[in-house]
Write a protein that holds these residues in place. Structure first.
Motif, PDB file in Angstrom:
ATOM      1  N   SER A  90      41.914  29.761  27.817  1.00 39.13           N
ATOM      2  CA  SER A  90      40.476  29.629  27.623  1.00 39.13           C
ATOM      3  C   SER A  90      39.799  30.991  27.768  1.00 39.13           C
ATOM      4  O   SER A  90      38.872  31.313  27.030  1.00 39.13           O
ATOM      5  N   VAL A  91      40.295  31.815  28.688  1.00 35.69           N
ATOM      6  CA  VAL A  91      39.663  33.117  28.873  1.00 35.69           C
ATOM      7  C   VAL A  91      39.979  34.052  27.713  1.00 35.69           C
ATOM      8  O   VAL A  91      39.090  34.644  27.098  1.00 35.69           O
ATOM      9  N   LEU A 146      38.979  44.068  32.270  1.00 35.85           N
ATOM     10  CA  LEU A 146      39.655  43.237  33.282  1.00 35.85           C
ATOM     11  C   LEU A 146      38.755  43.009  34.490  1.00 35.85           C
ATOM     12  O   LEU A 146      38.670  41.893  35.005  1.00 35.85           O
ATOM     13  N   ILE A 147      38.061  44.083  34.922  1.00 35.33           N
ATOM     14  CA  ILE A 147      37.157  43.931  36.065  1.00 35.33           C
ATOM     15  C   ILE A 147      36.063  42.924  35.740  1.00 35.33           C
ATOM     16  O   ILE A 147      35.744  42.034  36.537  1.00 35.33           O
ATOM     17  N   ALA A 148      35.516  43.046  34.542  1.00 33.73           N
ATOM     18  CA  ALA A 148      34.441  42.126  34.149  1.00 33.73           C
ATOM     19  C   ALA A 148      34.952  40.691  34.093  1.00 33.73           C
ATOM     20  O   ALA A 148      34.270  39.762  34.529  1.00 33.73           O
ATOM     21  N   GLU A 153      34.809  35.355  35.711  1.00 29.87           N
ATOM     22  CA  GLU A 153      35.563  34.117  35.547  1.00 29.87           C
ATOM     23  C   GLU A 153      36.289  33.662  36.821  1.00 29.87           C
ATOM     24  O   GLU A 153      36.557  32.481  36.997  1.00 29.87           O
ATOM     25  N   PHE A 154      36.661  34.595  37.675  1.00 24.81           N
ATOM     26  CA  PHE A 154      37.508  34.201  38.806  1.00 24.81           C
ATOM     27  C   PHE A 154      36.877  34.390  40.179  1.00 24.81           C
ATOM     28  O   PHE A 154      37.077  33.585  41.075  1.00 24.81           O
ATOM     29  N   ARG A 212      48.408  32.756  36.388  1.00 21.75           N
ATOM     30  CA  ARG A 212      48.626  33.615  37.543  1.00 21.75           C
ATOM     31  C   ARG A 212      48.572  35.090  37.171  1.00 21.75           C
ATOM     32  O   ARG A 212      47.934  35.904  37.838  1.00 21.75           O
ATOM     33  N   LEU A 213      49.271  35.400  36.046  1.00 20.05           N
ATOM     34  CA  LEU A 213      49.333  36.792  35.606  1.00 20.05           C
ATOM     35  C   LEU A 213      47.940  37.322  35.305  1.00 20.05           C
ATOM     36  O   LEU A 213      47.576  38.428  35.719  1.00 20.05           O
ATOM     37  N   LEU A 214      47.151  36.515  34.610  1.00 24.06           N
ATOM     38  CA  LEU A 214      45.812  36.958  34.243  1.00 24.06           C
ATOM     39  C   LEU A 214      44.972  37.187  35.498  1.00 24.06           C
ATOM     40  O   LEU A 214      44.295  38.205  35.640  1.00 24.06           O
ATOM     41  N   LEU A 215      45.089  36.220  36.423  1.00 21.79           N
ATOM     42  CA  LEU A 215      44.307  36.351  37.652  1.00 21.79           C
ATOM     43  C   LEU A 215      44.699  37.612  38.411  1.00 21.79           C
ATOM     44  O   LEU A 215      43.853  38.377  38.877  1.00 21.79           O
TER      45      LEU A 215
END
Lengths: 309, 313
Positions: free
Chosen positions: A205-206, A113-115, A120-121, B15-18
């Motif tokens: 997409s992710v 998740l950190i990666a 990506e964000f 949103r959840l993923l972010l």
């Protein structure tokens, strides 16, 4: 240069150096430079030979001394009762397996998740900040992580295998996260753009495109982190080492035996019979760690070959 | 023109993923803060009692409630610097060999072998150190060194047991070499080929090319690597505790026993009897934390300067 002029000085006609059939040999200053270069080059070879020799000697010692101890009984039985011969490290093997498995189960999703966030964000600044934090976590001495887990989970209660898993997961987290970051960075931007062009959301997409194509690199990083955690002794010494008599596998309530602490305890005791068992345990640990490292490397090489095709 | 809108489930999913990924990253940051807070909190009692005098005090007597880290800081510094002085040149030489000289097939074998030296658990290296290396040192290496360079007080009379700062330094050297070697190999691989070939085309020998091109272009990277290696050596607990012999005095001779911060921590933490001792051990942990963060930040800073220089060049 000097040789040439001196030859010209006392030679009538052509000096012998100009004989076209004569092989080219360095002389004078150039020869000295070659000697210096060869000298330093051989130092580099020597340094490499030294490191390889140390590796071979350590491995050979572990294999030759541990090999004679290993038997089916040694791998499966409980440790001997006080003063008795025989017995094995079966519980320690199971304990290490359990502790490392739980640590992986904590660290792997978190690391991925950190990666994903950083690649990506996150904004560039957030990315470099989190990268710095991961590097700092990675640079902490493992014993400091051990006393942290002690202060957080053990102080006021008692030692527990869970505290061990927790500490190991902190050691694994930066390794997995960094490896995943690098693997995600290898995903071609064309894939991201193609997914965007299809009009799907970021989540799809992710999770549907980018993560799967980075998965083999992430797995490699995780495997290498498992290899590292399996041999980590200092944190376990502090949070999961007092297991005399309590052989219940109460994961949250008590310490459970594990290979690194077992080796440490046997090596600190003055009993030569204990040394033998320690060599046996060391061999088991080394085989596991080298096997996982090689597996991780092979996986990495394969995914790289696939990517370049 | 209206932008095409995502379906509501997609927007919620995004949103959840972010937030999940953001939360995970926040946890990592929080973890670092929490570690520092917990370690400093644990050392509070000892800090109140001893203050900064703890750093210079050389007595560590649990029975008399006397604690000081002076001897340990000395041991940590000596073994760490000793390891770095040996491991940095050897590691860099290995990096040069792997990057410049080794044929591809040799490189493909020796590179991983050297890296796997780093994968061997410290507890096994320490165990090997006390049973194999230390007896060898006492019997052969130490008397030899003593008789040739014994006029330097560092190489005093060999002790009987083999547990010594000398052995600890060598064990740390073995553990730091693969780190320096693999990073410096990667650094040398980044030196542009044109520079190397240009030097060769001007008639430089291999050593002149290394000295004139490879080392200057990678200098700050190599310094950063050395600091990373030093940080690893200063924080190593288990292997050092096994070979250093838990000495309580400051000795000039490397052949005497000594102790380091991490080693004392590993040695006494389980058996700490009262709150003050535990707190003093936490104080040692806080010092280790500062050393670990400091060496890492220094390495980062040097590495960043390196990147900036490269961008300008």
């Amino acid at each position: 240069m000097t040789t040439m002029t001196s030859d010209l000085a006392h030679g009538e006609g052509l000096p012998p150096e100009l004989d076209p059939a004569r092989p080219l040999v360095a002389s004078g200053n150039l020869r000295r430079r070659h000697v210096v270069s060869t000298f330093f080059s051989s130092l580099a070879v020597l340094a490499t030979a030294f490191a390889v020799a140390v590796m071979v000697i350590v491995l050979w010692t572990v294999v030759s001394r541990g090999g004679s101890v290993i038997s089916w009984d040694f791998l499966t039985k409980a440790p001997p009762l006080f003063g008795c011969a025989g017995g094995g490290i079966g519980r320690a093997i199971a304990g290490t397996g359990l502790i490392v498995a739980i640590a992986t189960a904590i660290a792997m999703p978190l690391g991925i998740l950190i990666a994903l966030y950083t690649s990506e964000f996150a904004s560039p600044r957030a990315r470099s900040f989190i990268r710095l934090v991961l590097d700092l976590l990675n640079g902490l001495p493992s014993i400091v992580i051990g006393i942290f887990a002690f202060g957080l989970l053990v102080a006021g209660h008692h030692q527990s295998a869970f505290a061990g898993s927790f500490a190991l997961s902190i050691i694994m987290l930066p390794l997995i996260a960094r490896a995943s970051q690098e693997s995600l960075a290898q995903v071609p931007n064309g894939l991201r753009e193609a997914a965007n062009a299809l009009g799907v959301g970021r989540r799809q997409s992710v999770l549907g495109v980018i993560l799967p194509s980075a998965m083999s690199g992430i797995l490699t990083g995780t495997i290498l982190a498992v290899a590292r955690a399996a041999g980590e002794t200092a944190p376990l010494l502090i949070v999961s080492s007092i297991y005399k008599g309590s052989y219940s596998f109460d994961f949250f309530g008590s310490a459970i035996p594990n290979i690194p602490v077992e080796i440490f305890r046997l090596s600190e005791s003055a009993d030569p019979a204990g040394y033998e068992r320690a060599w046996g345990a060391a061999l088991v640990l080394v085989i596991f760690i080298l096997a996982t490292s090689v597996l991780g490397r092979m996986l990495f090489a394969r995914s790289k070959a696939k990517a370049s095709r | 023109m209206a932008r095409p809108r995502l379906r509501i489930s997609d927007r919620v999913g995004d949103r959840l993923l972010l937030s999940a990924t953001g939360l995970a990253s926040a946890i990592a940051v929080l973890l670092l803060v929490l570690i520092a807070w917990q370690v400093f909190k644990g050392s509070g009692t000892a800090f109140h009692k001893f203050g900064f005098g703890f750093l210079t005090g050389t007595t560590w007597k649990p029975n008399f409630n006397q604690y000081g880290a002076g001897t340990l800081l000395f041991g940590t510094f000596v073994t760490g610097v000793f390891a770095l002085f040996l491991a940095a040149p050897i590691g860099i030489a290995i990096g040069l060999y792997l990057s410049l000289m080794a044929p591809p097939r040799v490189r493909a074998i020796i590179g991983p072998v050297v890296e796997m030296l780093a994968a061997i658990p410290s507890v096994i290296i320490g165990f090997w150190g006390i049973l194999v290396l230390a007896p060898f040192l006492v019997k052969h290496a130490e008397p030899q060194l003593h008789s040739t360079v014994g006029f330097i007080p560092l190489f005093g009379l060999p002790q009987t047991n083999g547990a010594s700062m000398f052995a600890a330094g060598l064990i740390l050297t073995i553990m730091v070499i693969p780190i320096v070697a693999s990073i410096s190999r990667d650094l040398f691989d980044t030196v542009p080929r044109e520079l190397q070939e240009g030097a060769s085309a001007l008639g430089a020998t291999r050593w002149e090319m290394i000295r004139g091109v490879m080392l200057p272009t990678t200098a700050s990277g190599l310094a950063a690597t050395s600091f990373l290696g030093l940080g690893r050596a200063l924080g190593e607990a288990i292997a050092v505790t096994q070979v250093i012999g838990a000495g309580t005095k400051i000795n000039t001779s490397l052949y005497e026993t000594g102790d380091t911060l991490a080693s004392r921590l590993a040695n006494q933490f389980q058996n700490a009897t009262d709150q003050l001792q535990t707190s003093s051990l936490f104080y040692l942990g806080a010092l280790l934390l500062i050393i670990g963060l400091g060496s890492n930040l220094l390495a980062q800073w040097i590495g960043r300067r390196f990147a900036v220089q490269k961008a300008h060049a």
